[in-house]
Design a protein around this motif. Sequence first.
Motif, PDB file in Angstrom:
ATOM      1  N   ALA A  85     -32.208 -19.232 -58.616  1.00  0.00           N
ATOM      2  CA  ALA A  85     -33.581 -18.749 -58.459  1.00  0.00           C
ATOM      3  C   ALA A  85     -34.282 -19.485 -57.312  1.00  0.00           C
ATOM      4  N   LEU A  86     -34.067 -20.793 -57.230  1.00  0.00           N
ATOM      5  CA  LEU A  86     -34.650 -21.560 -56.132  1.00  0.00           C
ATOM      6  C   LEU A  86     -34.059 -21.133 -54.795  1.00  0.00           C
ATOM      7  N   ASP A  87     -32.747 -20.963 -54.740  1.00  0.00           N
ATOM      8  CA  ASP A  87     -32.078 -20.552 -53.502  1.00  0.00           C
ATOM      9  C   ASP A  87     -32.569 -19.176 -53.050  1.00  0.00           C
ATOM     10  N   GLU A  88     -32.688 -18.252 -53.971  1.00  0.00           N
ATOM     11  CA  GLU A  88     -33.164 -16.906 -53.640  1.00  0.00           C
ATOM     12  C   GLU A  88     -34.596 -16.957 -53.116  1.00  0.00           C
ATOM     13  N   THR A  89     -35.433 -17.741 -53.764  1.00  0.00           N
ATOM     14  CA  THR A  89     -36.828 -17.875 -53.343  1.00  0.00           C
ATOM     15  C   THR A  89     -36.910 -18.495 -51.954  1.00  0.00           C
ATOM     16  N   ASP A 180     -26.683   2.693 -44.617  1.00  0.00           N
ATOM     17  CA  ASP A 180     -27.991   2.993 -45.189  1.00  0.00           C
ATOM     18  C   ASP A 180     -28.885   3.565 -44.085  1.00  0.00           C
ATOM     19  N   PRO A 181     -29.455   4.757 -44.284  1.00  0.00           N
ATOM     20  CA  PRO A 181     -30.280   5.366 -43.233  1.00  0.00           C
ATOM     21  C   PRO A 181     -31.606   4.627 -43.005  1.00  0.00           C
ATOM     22  N   ASP A 182     -32.036   3.835 -43.971  1.00  0.00           N
ATOM     23  CA  ASP A 182     -33.285   3.087 -43.832  1.00  0.00           C
ATOM     24  C   ASP A 182     -33.019   1.817 -43.021  1.00  0.00           C
ATOM     25  N   ARG A 183     -33.525   1.783 -41.793  1.00  0.00           N
ATOM     26  CA  ARG A 183     -33.269   0.656 -40.884  1.00  0.00           C
ATOM     27  C   ARG A 183     -33.740  -0.672 -41.474  1.00  0.00           C
ATOM     28  N   LEU A 184     -34.893  -0.679 -42.134  1.00  0.00           N
ATOM     29  CA  LEU A 184     -35.419  -1.912 -42.712  1.00  0.00           C
ATOM     30  C   LEU A 184     -34.502  -2.429 -43.819  1.00  0.00           C
ATOM     31  N   ARG A 185     -34.071  -1.551 -44.724  1.00  0.00           N
ATOM     32  CA  ARG A 185     -33.146  -1.978 -45.786  1.00  0.00           C
ATOM     33  C   ARG A 185     -31.818  -2.432 -45.202  1.00  0.00           C
ATOM     34  N   ARG A 186     -31.360  -1.748 -44.170  1.00  0.00           N
ATOM     35  CA  ARG A 186     -30.100  -2.117 -43.515  1.00  0.00           C
ATOM     36  C   ARG A 186     -30.202  -3.533 -42.956  1.00  0.00           C
ATOM     37  N   THR A 187     -31.310  -3.851 -42.311  1.00  0.00           N
ATOM     38  CA  THR A 187     -31.519  -5.185 -41.769  1.00  0.00           C
ATOM     39  C   THR A 187     -31.650  -6.225 -42.864  1.00  0.00           C
ATOM     40  N   ARG A 188     -32.433  -5.918 -43.890  1.00  0.00           N
ATOM     41  CA  ARG A 188     -32.667  -6.876 -44.976  1.00  0.00           C
ATOM     42  C   ARG A 188     -31.404  -7.192 -45.766  1.00  0.00           C
ATOM     43  N   ALA A 189     -30.442  -6.276 -45.812  1.00  0.00           N
ATOM     44  CA  ALA A 189     -29.215  -6.532 -46.564  1.00  0.00           C
ATOM     45  C   ALA A 189     -28.491  -7.760 -46.043  1.00  0.00           C
ATOM     46  N   PHE A 190     -28.723  -8.102 -44.797  1.00  0.00           N
ATOM     47  CA  PHE A 190     -27.997  -9.204 -44.164  1.00  0.00           C
ATOM     48  C   PHE A 190     -28.892 -10.405 -43.874  1.00  0.00           C
ATOM     49  N   GLU A 191     -30.039 -10.510 -44.516  1.00  0.00           N
ATOM     50  CA  GLU A 191     -30.976 -11.548 -44.108  1.00  0.00           C
ATOM     51  C   GLU A 191     -30.699 -12.930 -44.671  1.00  0.00           C
ATOM     52  N   VAL A 192     -30.154 -13.057 -45.864  1.00  0.00           N
ATOM     53  CA  VAL A 192     -29.978 -14.388 -46.462  1.00  0.00           C
ATOM     54  C   VAL A 192     -28.637 -14.515 -47.148  1.00  0.00           C
ATOM     55  N   ASN A 193     -28.323 -15.734 -47.505  1.00  0.00           N
ATOM     56  CA  ASN A 193     -27.154 -16.131 -48.286  1.00  0.00           C
ATOM     57  C   ASN A 193     -25.882 -16.261 -47.443  1.00  0.00           C
ATOM     58  N   PRO A 194     -24.995 -17.158 -47.880  1.00  0.00           N
ATOM     59  CA  PRO A 194     -23.788 -17.420 -47.086  1.00  0.00           C
ATOM     60  C   PRO A 194     -22.782 -16.288 -47.148  1.00  0.00           C
TER      61      PRO A 194
END
Length: 194
Positions: A85-89, A180-194
């Motif tokens: 939960a801390l890592d996700e936040t 994913d046709p939604d550019r924002l969701r496509r970008t966010r899918a790769f934003e965090v985590n190893p």
Amino acid sequence: MSGTTAALTPPADAVAPVRHPDAPAPGELLGAHYEQCFGCGGEQPHGLHLQARAGEGVSITAEFTVQPAHQGAPGLAHGGVLATALDETLGSLNWLLRTIAVTGRLETDFARPVPVGTVLYLEAEVTAVAGRKIYSRATGRIGGPEGPVAVRAEALFIEVKVDHFIDHGRPEEIQAAMKDPDRLRRTRAFEVNP
């Protein structure tokens, strides 16, 4: 934090974080960065379903309810789930910088037990940036946003290129996210985590 390592101390030339002009407005729900994410994704039946909101500056608030599937000792949240939960936040902070980053180091202190059924209220902020390194901290409270601290963490995130995920992720999930046709969701899918 007690016993914070030197790796989590920003160098002398670190700068204050700057919120990206296109970052979500304060109070705006960030939503899941990826629906299959254990931390925030809605398609994970036993996930945390963590809900994060943009705060002022480079800060966020978040919360999740500890479910029976999250317990370690009978009736208490598993420490690894609380660390998640801390890592996700902390990782969600990078969305306010519009930076793709992965967890490089996470140090967690557990101050008190968190019972099943408890809502954990989290606050996090980026404290400094030095090159590709992003320094941040978070606290988790029980009994309300002003309640007693149950967990706290300091973290170091490292900025990466999207190729990091493409090179190391499972091809099926990478391809599905990229389609994913939604550019924002496509970008966010790769934003965090190893």
